[in-house]
Write a protein that holds these residues in place. Structure first.
Motif, PDB file in Angstrom:
ATOM      1  N   ASN A  36       0.814  -1.225   0.000  1.00  0.00           N
ATOM      2  CA  ASN A  36       0.000   0.000   0.000  1.00  0.00           C
ATOM      3  C   ASN A  36       0.843   1.269   0.000  1.00  0.00           C
ATOM      4  OD1 ASN A  36      -2.508  -1.345   0.062  1.00  0.00           O
ATOM      5  ND2 ASN A  36      -2.182  -1.771   2.242  1.00  0.00           N
ATOM      6  N   TYR A  37       2.155   1.096   0.058  1.00  0.00           N
ATOM      7  CA  TYR A  37       3.046   2.249   0.008  1.00  0.00           C
ATOM      8  C   TYR A  37       3.538   2.465  -1.426  1.00  0.00           C
ATOM      9  CZ  TYR A  37       3.460   2.041   5.146  1.00  0.00           C
ATOM     10  OH  TYR A  37       3.220   2.044   6.486  1.00  0.00           O
ATOM     11  N   GLY A  38       3.979   3.687  -1.690  1.00  0.00           N
ATOM     12  CA  GLY A  38       4.619   3.958  -2.971  1.00  0.00           C
ATOM     13  C   GLY A  38       6.026   3.400  -3.004  1.00  0.00           C
ATOM     14  N   CYS A  39       6.654   3.485  -4.170  1.00  0.00           N
ATOM     15  CA  CYS A  39       8.030   3.000  -4.349  1.00  0.00           C
ATOM     16  C   CYS A  39       8.985   4.190  -4.437  1.00  0.00           C
ATOM     17  CB  CYS A  39       8.109   2.158  -5.630  1.00  0.00           C
ATOM     18  SG  CYS A  39       9.777   1.540  -5.988  1.00  0.00           S
ATOM     19  N   LEU A  40      10.093   4.084  -3.733  1.00  0.00           N
ATOM     20  CA  LEU A  40      11.150   5.092  -3.854  1.00  0.00           C
ATOM     21  C   LEU A  40      12.122   4.656  -4.950  1.00  0.00           C
ATOM     22  CD1 LEU A  40      12.808   7.571  -2.911  1.00  0.00           C
ATOM     23  CD2 LEU A  40      13.930   6.058  -1.252  1.00  0.00           C
ATOM     24  N   TYR A  41      12.216   5.452  -5.999  1.00  0.00           N
ATOM     25  CA  TYR A  41      13.186   5.178  -7.066  1.00  0.00           C
ATOM     26  C   TYR A  41      14.423   6.044  -6.856  1.00  0.00           C
ATOM     27  CZ  TYR A  41       9.374   2.907  -9.608  1.00  0.00           C
ATOM     28  OH  TYR A  41       8.346   2.071  -9.975  1.00  0.00           O
ATOM     29  N   GLY A  42      15.585   5.421  -6.861  1.00  0.00           N
ATOM     30  CA  GLY A  42      16.849   6.153  -6.885  1.00  0.00           C
ATOM     31  C   GLY A  42      17.345   6.115  -8.320  1.00  0.00           C
ATOM     32  N   PRO A  72      11.705   0.075   6.731  1.00  0.00           N
ATOM     33  CA  PRO A  72      12.134  -1.078   5.912  1.00  0.00           C
ATOM     34  C   PRO A  72      11.000  -1.666   5.068  1.00  0.00           C
ATOM     35  CG  PRO A  72      11.971  -1.669   8.241  1.00  0.00           C
ATOM     36  CD  PRO A  72      11.805  -0.192   8.168  1.00  0.00           C
ATOM     37  N   ASP A  73       9.765  -1.237   5.313  1.00  0.00           N
ATOM     38  CA  ASP A  73       8.635  -1.766   4.540  1.00  0.00           C
ATOM     39  C   ASP A  73       8.317  -0.918   3.313  1.00  0.00           C
ATOM     40  OD1 ASP A  73       7.939   0.263   6.241  1.00  0.00           O
ATOM     41  OD2 ASP A  73       6.058  -0.645   6.924  1.00  0.00           O
ATOM     42  N   ILE A  74       9.139   0.099   3.041  1.00  0.00           N
ATOM     43  CA  ILE A  74       8.956   0.889   1.814  1.00  0.00           C
ATOM     44  C   ILE A  74       9.823   0.280   0.706  1.00  0.00           C
ATOM     45  CG2 ILE A  74       9.437   3.126   0.716  1.00  0.00           C
ATOM     46  CD1 ILE A  74       8.609   4.487   3.327  1.00  0.00           C
ATOM     47  N   ALA A  75       9.204  -0.012  -0.436  1.00  0.00           N
ATOM     48  CA  ALA A  75       9.942  -0.591  -1.563  1.00  0.00           C
ATOM     49  C   ALA A  75      10.891   0.445  -2.160  1.00  0.00           C
ATOM     50  CB  ALA A  75       8.964  -1.068  -2.639  1.00  0.00           C
ATOM     51  N   VAL A  76      12.070  -0.017  -2.527  1.00  0.00           N
ATOM     52  CA  VAL A  76      13.069   0.853  -3.156  1.00  0.00           C
ATOM     53  C   VAL A  76      13.536   0.192  -4.448  1.00  0.00           C
ATOM     54  CG1 VAL A  76      15.341   1.942  -2.916  1.00  0.00           C
ATOM     55  CG2 VAL A  76      13.876   1.696  -0.896  1.00  0.00           C
ATOM     56  N   GLU A  77      13.598   0.956  -5.521  1.00  0.00           N
ATOM     57  CA  GLU A  77      14.212   0.435  -6.745  1.00  0.00           C
ATOM     58  C   GLU A  77      15.286   1.423  -7.210  1.00  0.00           C
ATOM     59  OE1 GLU A  77      11.731  -0.805 -10.040  1.00  0.00           O
ATOM     60  OE2 GLU A  77      13.527  -1.125 -11.287  1.00  0.00           O
ATOM     61  N   ILE A  78      16.477   0.893  -7.465  1.00  0.00           N
ATOM     62  CA  ILE A  78      17.593   1.746  -7.877  1.00  0.00           C
ATOM     63  C   ILE A  78      17.837   1.546  -9.366  1.00  0.00           C
ATOM     64  CG2 ILE A  78      20.046   2.244  -7.501  1.00  0.00           C
ATOM     65  CD1 ILE A  78      19.486   0.948  -4.613  1.00  0.00           C
ATOM     66  N   ILE A  79      17.846   2.646 -10.107  1.00  0.00           N
ATOM     67  CA  ILE A  79      18.070   2.588 -11.548  1.00  0.00           C
ATOM     68  C   ILE A  79      19.456   3.158 -11.825  1.00  0.00           C
ATOM     69  CG2 ILE A  79      17.229   3.341 -13.821  1.00  0.00           C
ATOM     70  CD1 ILE A  79      14.422   3.541 -12.573  1.00  0.00           C
ATOM     71  N   ARG A  81       1.000   6.292  -0.554  1.00  0.00           N
ATOM     72  CA  ARG A  81       0.896   5.541  -1.822  1.00  0.00           C
ATOM     73  C   ARG A  81       1.490   6.274  -3.018  1.00  0.00           C
ATOM     74  NH1 ARG A  81      -3.893   1.534  -1.120  1.00  0.00           N
ATOM     75  NH2 ARG A  81      -3.144   0.516  -2.992  1.00  0.00           N
ATOM     76  N   GLN A  82       2.252   7.335  -2.782  1.00  0.00           N
ATOM     77  CA  GLN A  82       2.806   8.062  -3.918  1.00  0.00           C
ATOM     78  C   GLN A  82       4.233   7.582  -4.220  1.00  0.00           C
ATOM     79  OE1 GLN A  82       1.840  12.235  -2.511  1.00  0.00           O
ATOM     80  NE2 GLN A  82       1.040  12.269  -4.602  1.00  0.00           N
ATOM     81  N   ASP A  83       4.498   7.278  -5.496  1.00  0.00           N
ATOM     82  CA  ASP A  83       5.870   6.954  -5.894  1.00  0.00           C
ATOM     83  C   ASP A  83       6.711   8.231  -5.914  1.00  0.00           C
ATOM     84  OD1 ASP A  83       5.165   4.307  -6.245  1.00  0.00           O
ATOM     85  OD2 ASP A  83       4.944   4.463  -8.427  1.00  0.00           O
ATOM     86  N   VAL A  84       7.949   8.109  -5.526  1.00  0.00           N
ATOM     87  CA  VAL A  84       8.872   9.250  -5.510  1.00  0.00           C
ATOM     88  C   VAL A  84      10.151   8.864  -6.259  1.00  0.00           C
ATOM     89  CG1 VAL A  84      10.280  10.780  -4.068  1.00  0.00           C
ATOM     90  CG2 VAL A  84       8.007  10.089  -3.278  1.00  0.00           C
ATOM     91  N   ALA A  85      10.598   9.724  -7.168  1.00  0.00           N
ATOM     92  CA  ALA A  85      11.888   9.511  -7.841  1.00  0.00           C
ATOM     93  C   ALA A  85      12.909  10.479  -7.282  1.00  0.00           C
ATOM     94  CB  ALA A  85      11.744   9.721  -9.348  1.00  0.00           C
ATOM     95  N   PHE A  86      13.972   9.943  -6.708  1.00  0.00           N
ATOM     96  CA  PHE A  86      15.081  10.770  -6.219  1.00  0.00           C
ATOM     97  C   PHE A  86      16.146  10.750  -7.311  1.00  0.00           C
ATOM     98  CE2 PHE A  86      18.979  11.806  -4.155  1.00  0.00           C
ATOM     99  CZ  PHE A  86      18.665  12.596  -3.066  1.00  0.00           C
ATOM    100  N   ILE A  87      16.440  11.906  -7.890  1.00  0.00           N
ATOM    101  CA  ILE A  87      17.393  11.922  -9.007  1.00  0.00           C
ATOM    102  C   ILE A  87      18.777  12.327  -8.532  1.00  0.00           C
ATOM    103  CG2 ILE A  87      15.663  12.314 -10.798  1.00  0.00           C
ATOM    104  CD1 ILE A  87      16.460  15.267 -10.814  1.00  0.00           C
TER     105      ILE A  87
END
Lengths: 241, 241
Positions: B9-15, B128-135, B99-105
């Motif tokens: 139910n949380y958004g994803c943090l993109y690095g 630790p329950d927030i999803a993180v995806e690193i690009i 529930r908002q996705d955030v992109a950290f650039i």
């Protein structure tokens, strides 16, 4: 970056990094150039019929319209590889002198452990009037760190990147002076590396990453779980003190 | 890479690494994610009003539709920066838990000397329950080598990447054990580095690259030509033995 001596009647040689594996990790520029050049040159290891770089770039190429040149090279003999690349460079030079642009593709980045450096050196030496443009790519080192969710280095830290050829003394030196060490292409020497980590008091400090960002990706934190089958040319080990 | 504990139910943090400077060196994936997330977070140095990462990514963002969060951070104090990022991470976490996705650039790659590592650490520890995806992105190290047309390392060679904080002893050690050394962000200490190169017998072995792949790029082979005005936070020195 002197371009004064470039012959404008010749084509341009592009050295293109196509990234670590996921075709979405190709840059916008690489995609544009791959779609526009008449000739694409893809290297592959002698031990395999497949080109890893080509498997990444294939969706950006139209073989109905574009010519594909493939060159096999020996992976375990730098001098033999160098001779193969000199021959390959000459056949690329023929095309380039006929005004045709050529894209040489390489997995990861063309300036980091890439066969492109042999072609570049040969063209620079024998055909200094041919224009060369290098398009950097996402390195497997950064991709592996991303997939392992492990920052390589932060403010003030030091990073060492070592090739597959190393022993315990090299590792001891690196660990004494660097915060993070990346061992590239650990397939053949992984077991030695593991034993070395233990005797250096670094058991549990290594993460093995194979084919990062591809469907066959593996990220292994407990290195003792690795079997012979997991080992791969496109693998690396990240060690953080 | 355990995702078992992630709250769906949380958004994803993109690095997201947006590469060295040329917006065409952004990856296809980074472009796609940048266009799709509702919130983009851009870091900038306290000493400047501009975010280098944002200057690269701006063309992929629509500020009519997407929210831009900006955070300034001190560049010369790692502990103060760490506190700033803990606060920033908390405000990102609030959005992510809505529930908002955030992109950290981040310019270059998020795993190599990037402020993203502070945010990542803070989120991992406190949420630790927030999803993180690193690009991963194209690093300035590879971009500088491409623009200098200088392969960093080939088969069997070793590469050391050192931060701005180093002295002549560090350089002596690195030169003894590594084929190529990259000194990052050499702005403040360039003159010391130059003097050190000379006293180590490496005069003429360094290439200075500033803002590689941008309009203000400089590639300088004769380091004595450099003036105070040429120096820049986004610069590095490649030294090949």
């Amino acid at each position: 970056m002197s371009t004064e001596a470039v012959n404008p009647n010749y084509g341009c040689l592009y050295g293109i990094g196509v990234g670590p594996g996921d075709p979405e990790l190709v840059t916008i520029k690489a995609q544009r150039v791959l779609a526009s050049v008449p000739i694409i040159c893809a290297p592959h290891a002698d031990t395999s019929r497949d080109s890893y770089a080509l498997s990444i770039a294939r969706r950006f190429i139209d073989t109905e319209r574009q010519e594909l040149l493939r060159f096999g090279f020996p992976t375990d003999d730098a001098e033999a590889a160098s001779r193969v690349w000199e021959t390959a460079a000459e056949s690329l030079a023929e095309r380039l002198m006929e005004r045709q642009d050529v894209a040489f593709i390489t997995e990861g980045d063309p300036m980091l452990f890439s066969t492109f450096s042999y072609v570049l050196e040969s063209i620079r030496t024998n055909h200094p009037d041919i224009a060369v443009e290098i398009i950097p790519g996402v390195s497997s080192v950064m991709a592996a760190a991303a997939r392992a969710s492990l920052p390589l280095v932060t403010h003030g830290q030091r990073l060492a990147i070592l090739p597959a050829v190393y022993g315990i003394d090299d590792l001891r030196e690196a660990i004494a002076n660097y915060d993070t060490i990346v061992l590239m292409k650990v397939n053949r020497v992984l077991l030695d590396a593991l034993a070395n980590l233990e005797s250096l008091g670094l058991a549990g400090k290594g993460i093995y990453v194979r084919r990062a960002t591809t469907e066959s990706e593996q990220v292994v934190q407990d290195l003792h779980q690795l079997t012979e089958e997991d080992l791969d040319y496109f693998s690396l080990l990240i060690i953080k003190r």
